[in-house]
Each structure stands twice: as structure tokens, then as C-alpha cells.
Design a protein around this motif. Structure first.
Motif, PDB file in Angstrom:
ATOM      1  N   TYR A   1      -8.331 -13.013   5.097  1.00 19.58           N
ATOM      2  CA  TYR A   1      -7.820 -11.755   5.670  1.00 19.58           C
ATOM      3  C   TYR A   1      -8.964 -11.058   6.392  1.00 19.58           C
ATOM      4  O   TYR A   1      -9.391  -9.977   6.022  1.00 19.58           O
TER       5      TYR A   1
ATOM      6  N   LEU B   1       0.857  -1.172   0.000  1.00 20.23           N
ATOM      7  CA  LEU B   1       0.000   0.000   0.000  1.00 20.23           C
ATOM      8  C   LEU B   1       0.891   1.218   0.000  1.00 20.23           C
ATOM      9  O   LEU B   1       1.841   1.291   0.786  1.00 20.23           O
TER      10      LEU B   1
ATOM     11  N   TRP C   1       3.813   1.081   2.706  1.00 22.54           N
ATOM     12  CA  TRP C   1       3.569   0.047   3.717  1.00 22.54           C
ATOM     13  C   TRP C   1       4.022  -1.279   3.113  1.00 22.54           C
ATOM     14  O   TRP C   1       3.488  -1.717   2.080  1.00 22.54           O
TER      15      TRP C   1
ATOM     16  N   ARG D   1      -2.710  -8.388  -1.935  1.00 24.21           N
ATOM     17  CA  ARG D   1      -2.568  -9.171  -0.711  1.00 24.21           C
ATOM     18  C   ARG D   1      -1.249  -9.913  -0.707  1.00 24.21           C
ATOM     19  O   ARG D   1      -0.734 -10.314  -1.755  1.00 24.21           O
TER      20      ARG D   1
ATOM     21  N   TYR E   1      -1.373  -9.972   5.051  1.00 26.60           N
ATOM     22  CA  TYR E   1      -2.138  -8.714   5.015  1.00 26.60           C
ATOM     23  C   TYR E   1      -2.768  -8.520   3.650  1.00 26.60           C
ATOM     24  O   TYR E   1      -2.214  -8.937   2.620  1.00 26.60           O
ATOM     25  N   GLN E   2      -3.899  -7.822   3.680  1.00 27.38           N
ATOM     26  CA  GLN E   2      -4.571  -7.434   2.438  1.00 27.38           C
ATOM     27  C   GLN E   2      -4.964  -5.966   2.554  1.00 27.38           C
ATOM     28  O   GLN E   2      -5.393  -5.516   3.625  1.00 27.38           O
ATOM     29  N   PHE E   3      -4.817  -5.252   1.461  1.00 24.45           N
ATOM     30  CA  PHE E   3      -5.303  -3.872   1.447  1.00 24.45           C
ATOM     31  C   PHE E   3      -6.228  -3.686   0.253  1.00 24.45           C
ATOM     32  O   PHE E   3      -5.881  -4.050  -0.874  1.00 24.45           O
TER      33      PHE E   3
ATOM     34  N   LEU F   1      -7.162  -1.984   5.543  1.00 25.29           N
ATOM     35  CA  LEU F   1      -6.081  -2.956   5.752  1.00 25.29           C
ATOM     36  C   LEU F   1      -6.615  -4.057   6.656  1.00 25.29           C
ATOM     37  O   LEU F   1      -7.198  -3.760   7.711  1.00 25.29           O
TER      38      LEU F   1
END
Ligand code: 3EB
Length: 322
Positions: free
Chosen positions: A109, A22, A49, A67, A71-73, A172
Motif C-alpha cells: 500500500y 476509517l 470511509w 487494510r 487501501y490501508q489506513f 490513507l
């Protein structure tokens, strides 16, 4: 030369090269895919990030993102049609949040970590005689309607204004491999318990969230302003609001670390943003920030409206833990 700031999310792939999950551009966000719409005034020109290992693209309804292992955004931008008035913003917010929740709850996530919201003309009243017609209040209403049936805790968030006419929402999330915990501020009424006078439905967020794994931790501080209990104080006064905000941050960190004697030892400020209502107050904001938070690295200062008309600034930050 101001630099782009790296924030490394804790996870189990620390031995691998990192990927960007991100990125926020503060200086040049005039593109259709920018999560953040702002005008950069001083300090770092962006934030990256990072996660260990590779990332892959994700698409979920109106949302797109990346992803990694843990983590996934996801984010989206939606045009708000001025002719739809206040209902347009409330409906769009509800619909987008519902899409987002549905996707997150059905994925690996599934733990929310932090939201970012940029709300067009956030203090605009579609009916000048009705305080509840304010864009921020309508946004809070639609968001609360979507989140009330969600099966997850409220995380840290930011909600400030933007000037490009679009609603920007980013989220997030993390898998169960990451410990995610949420905190309130003893100096402030929880936003989700604000009384009716601030709108039909309360804002939906926690004051801070901590992500932790064996490789370390980060504390993600929500947008924090000059609000004590539930009241805005020092209306319109930049220096006093900055000091009060610093007191709020201090109270939160002391409460999280559980001790007034050794405050803040556990969390060190890494990156911060100061959203400033009036661009012409940039130099005053730089001085006020340095005065109120003398040990912090230089903040990224940018121009956005703040969610209550009497507030002139707000700070969000990331701290590294041990
Ligand atoms: C406040 O404390 C100031 O609606 O998501 C800060 C952070 C604020 C997040 C939100 C609002 C939000 O109420 C405003």
C-alpha cells in the motif's frame, strides 16, 4: 437528524459488501483512539470511509489501522510533553512520520492518498519573540525532514489544531491497483514552495488528490483556506474568508477538470467539513457557507484552530467523480 456520512473508495471489489476502513466521529471523539479531536457544532456527526470486501487490522510501530484489498489506513496519537517545548513537537513529528514512511514504503500500500494532522495548540509560540517557535511551524519542520527522503509524491492533507494535547496523524494509502494523482491550485502558490516568511520549512502537501479505478473516482480536497498566492487575506473576517475559500475551491476544480466553461461537471461535492476557530460563530458560519457554496450538501461544522493565526476557517471536502 444529522447522519453519519458514507464515503465509498473506488476499487475492484464493488460487488462485495463494504467494510469500514476509517471512521471519523465528530460528535464524540473523547476516546483515546480517535483520529480527530474536535468539538462538533452542526451538520453530519461523522464520516465512514468504506471499501469493498473485508478489512484486517495492521500494526506498524506507533501506528494502528486497517487494510482492505486496495487501501490501508494508519493513524496514531502521541502525547506532546509541554516541558520539551517546540523541539518536542518537531522531534515527535519527524520520528512518527519516519516510522510511517518506512512502513508504507515497504508495503503493497505504498501510494499516499491523504494525510490528516491534528496538532495540539497549533498557534502557540514557545518563545513569544520567535514566530518560528509556533507549533505549526515546528510540526512542518519535523514533517519536512521526514518526507524529504521519502520516495513518494506529496498527497492532499489537512493540518489544523486540537485541544487534547496530542498530535494525531493519519495516512490513507493505496496499492498500485488504484490510480492516484495529485493537483495544485493555480490561485495559490504550492504549499511546498511557500517562502521563508512562513517558517523554516514549507508545509508538505498537495492541494487535492484523486483516487480512481474502473468503479469510479473521488477527489479529496485538502484543507483550503483564505490564502491567495501565499498570503492570508481578510484576516479575522469570517464571511470574506468563506468567499475567498470558495473561490480557491472553484479555481482548483476548474483547473482539474481543465475547462472554465463546464466547471465542476466532473466532480460533485459529497461531504465537507468546515473547521471553525470560534465556536460562537457557528450560526454565522452556517450562513456564510450556504451563501458561498449554495449547491453543496450541509457541511459538518466543528471547532479547531487553523494553522495561521489570522485564519478563522478552513474547508476540506470529498467529491465524487464519474
Ligand atoms: C494552507 O493552504 C492552509 O500543513 O498539511 C491546509 C491543508 C493547510 C494542509 C498542512 C495546511 C496543511 O496553507 C493550511
Amino acid at each position: 437528524m444529522p447522519t453519519n456520512a458514507d464515503i465509498r473508495l473506488p476499487g475492484s471489489h464493488t460487488e462485495q459488501a463494504s467494510s469500514c476502513l476509517l471512521s471519523f466521529e465528530f460528535a464524540d471523539c473523547a476516546n483515546d483512539h480517535a483520529l480527530l479531536s474536535t468539538v462538533h457544532l452542526s451538520g453530519p456527526v461523522g464520516e465512514s470511509w468504506l471499501v469493498g470486501g473485508d478489512v484486517e487490522p495492521v500494526r506498524a510501530g506507533a501506528f494502528t489501522g486497517l487494510r482492505g484489498a486496495e487501501y490501508q489506513f494508519l493513524s496514531c496519537q502521541a502525547n506532546i510533553d509541554a516541558k520539551d517545548g517546540a523541539d518536542g513537537l518537531r522531534d515527535t513529528t519527524r520520528r512518527l512520520y519516519q516510522d510511517l514512511i518506512r512502513h508504507v514504503e515497504g508495503s503493497r500500500y505504498s501510494q499516499p492518498v491523504r494525510f490528516w494532522n491534528y496538532v495540539p495548540d497549533i498557534n502557540h509560540l514557545t518563545d513569544p519573540a520567535d514566530a518560528d517557535s509556533e507549533a505549526y511551524r515546528q510540526f512542518c519542520w519535523g514533517r519536512a525532514e521526514a518526507l524529504e527522503n521519502a520516495d513518494f509524491p506529496l498527497p492532499a492533507a489537512t493540518a489544523v489544531g486540537c485541544a487534547d494535547g496530542k498530535l494525531h496523524i493519519g495516512l490513507l494509502t493505496a496499492t498500485d491497483a488504484i490510480s492516484v494523482t495529485h493537483f495544485e491550485n493555480p490561485r495559490q502558490v504550492s504549499a511546498y514552495h511557500y517562502p521563508r516568511q512562513y517558517g523554516p520549512r514549507s508545509p508538505s502537501f498537495a492541494r487535492a488528490s484523486i483516487v480512481e479505478s474502473n468503479s469510479g473516482s473521488l477527489l479529496l480536497l485538502s484543507g483550503t483556506a483564505s490564502i491567495v498566492a501565499h498570503e492570508s487575506i481578510h484576516a479575522g473576517e469570517l464571511d470574506a474568508q468563506m468567499q475567498e475559500t470558495a473561490h480557491n475551491i472553484d479555481a482548483l476544480l476548474t483547473s482539474v477538470t481543465g475547462s472554465a466553461d463546464v466547471p465542476h461537471e466532473r466532480f460533485k461535492p459529497l461531504r465537507s467539513r468546515c473547521y471553525l476557530r470560534t465556536a460562537a460563530e457557528r450560526d454565522a458560519a452556517e450562513r456564510a457557507f450556504a451563501n458561498a457554496l449554495p449547491t453543496w450538501p450541509e457541511p459538518a461544522i466543528m471547532t479547531n484552530d487553523i494553522c495561521r493565526a489570522e485564519l478563522v476557517m478552513e474547508i476540506e471536502a470529498v467529491f465524487t467523480g464519474d
